[in-house]
Write an enzyme that holds these catalytic residues in place. Sequence first.
Site, mmCIF file in Angstrom:
data_model
loop_
_atom_site.group_PDB
_atom_site.id
_atom_site.type_symbol
_atom_site.label_atom_id
_atom_site.label_comp_id
_atom_site.label_asym_id
_atom_site.label_seq_id
_atom_site.Cartn_x
_atom_site.Cartn_y
_atom_site.Cartn_z
ATOM 1 C CG ASN A 7 -1.726 1.235 1.394
ATOM 2 O OD1 ASN A 7 -1.823 2.024 0.455
ATOM 3 N ND2 ASN A 7 -2.334 1.414 2.566
ATOM 4 C CD1 TRP A 8 3.988 1.267 -2.424
ATOM 5 C CD2 TRP A 8 3.837 2.011 -4.529
ATOM 6 N NE1 TRP A 8 4.855 0.529 -3.196
ATOM 7 C CE2 TRP A 8 4.784 0.962 -4.484
ATOM 8 C CE3 TRP A 8 3.578 2.626 -5.757
ATOM 9 C CZ2 TRP A 8 5.471 0.525 -5.626
ATOM 10 C CZ3 TRP A 8 4.246 2.199 -6.891
ATOM 11 C CH2 TRP A 8 5.191 1.156 -6.827
ATOM 12 C CE LYS A 9 0.007 3.450 4.699
ATOM 13 N NZ LYS A 9 -0.181 3.613 6.132
ATOM 14 C CG HIS A 92 -6.109 1.565 5.016
ATOM 15 N ND1 HIS A 92 -5.730 2.546 5.898
ATOM 16 C CD2 HIS A 92 -5.049 0.742 4.879
ATOM 17 C CE1 HIS A 92 -4.478 2.328 6.277
ATOM 18 N NE2 HIS A 92 -4.039 1.233 5.671
ATOM 19 C CD GLU A 94 -3.300 5.407 6.727
ATOM 20 O OE1 GLU A 94 -3.191 5.470 5.494
ATOM 21 O OE2 GLU A 94 -2.368 5.026 7.474
ATOM 22 C CD GLU A 162 -3.621 -2.839 7.262
ATOM 23 O OE1 GLU A 162 -2.459 -2.996 6.895
ATOM 24 O OE2 GLU A 162 -4.300 -1.855 6.948
ATOM 25 N N GLY A 168 2.099 2.159 10.929
ATOM 26 C CA GLY A 168 2.987 3.317 10.896
ATOM 27 C C GLY A 168 3.705 3.590 12.206
ATOM 28 C CB SER A 204 4.998 -1.701 12.101
ATOM 29 O OG SER A 204 4.518 -0.388 12.332
ATOM 30 N N GLY A 225 2.817 -1.153 4.282
ATOM 31 C CA GLY A 225 2.785 0.260 3.925
ATOM 32 C C GLY A 225 4.185 0.786 3.705
HETATM 33 C C1 PEP Z 1 -1.010 0.165 6.153
HETATM 34 O O1 PEP Z 1 -1.239 1.359 6.220
HETATM 35 O O2 PEP Z 1 -1.828 -0.596 5.594
HETATM 36 C C2 PEP Z 1 0.207 -0.346 6.772
HETATM 37 C C3 PEP Z 1 0.268 -1.621 7.028
HETATM 38 O O3 PEP Z 1 1.195 0.567 7.026
HETATM 39 P P1 PEP Z 1 2.643 0.307 7.684
HETATM 40 O O4 PEP Z 1 3.186 -0.968 7.075
HETATM 41 O O5 PEP Z 1 3.437 1.504 7.304
HETATM 42 O O6 PEP Z 1 2.424 0.157 9.137
#
Ligand code: PEP
Length: 242
Positions: A7-9, A92, A94, A162, A168, A204, A225
């Site tokens: 997920n490149w956001k 998600h 977010e 998640e 993050g 993470s 992410g």
């Molecule tokens: C995400 O936002 O789906 C995610 C898993 O982010 P990160 O790996 O940066 O925690």
Amino acid sequence: MKHLVANWKMNFVNLDAWLQDFDLNKISDEIKVVICPNYLDIEDFYKKSSKTHKKILIGAQNLSSETEGAFTGQISGKMLRNIGASYSIVGHSESRLHGEDDETILNKVQTAFNCDLIPILCIGENQDEYSKGGTEKKIKHQLTENLFPLKNLSKSVLIAYEPIYAIGSGIAVQNEHLEEVSLIIKELVRDNLGRDLTLVYGGSVTSESAKNLAKVDGIDGFLVGNASLDPKEFANIAQSLE
Ligand code: PEP
């Protein structure tokens, strides 16, 4: 079949440079690699990757709950499908934070099916719910509201567990917690849908944390992410899934 989803956001990624440094030879054919760029990069990334990295599948980070019509600013799953996407993240945390409610998410999962996209449904508790022992209640609520009403679903769907406090933060959850939650999810899914679904973990994940997390029974891959922005690091995460 395992899944490794990026997920490149809303990050700026140099597509050519990323592909150049992403060594697919390092990744077993038993792992499906799905990259979710921002909407504007999907078509370009699809075209570029299908020349040099055929194995890569493309996902969107969201989609409209509607398929077509007067919905200003929305992106249709059909449009995403037409430019190369075959998956879409749905719900998600977010996106939930910015106003997506349970009914909208349920409709988005249905719309993804209608548009021939495989939904990656994100669920998970926040820190407060975790601290108060409310993880199971939250997971059950989200699956009951966001997925199970689509009773007759025979199509592919991925669940991404998640926990919001792990996203993050640089700190993935402990294996014991993941093991417990994975059992809860698998059992709820079996009881309600009569079959198993692919379950990936996100929060993470790095090449370091993945080594440990991959040992958890019932985890069929990762949603990544931040660490997916570095193609070498992302490829290293895949090694843990073999
Ligand atoms: C995400 O936002 O789906 C995610 C898993 O982010 P990160 O790996 O940066 O925690």
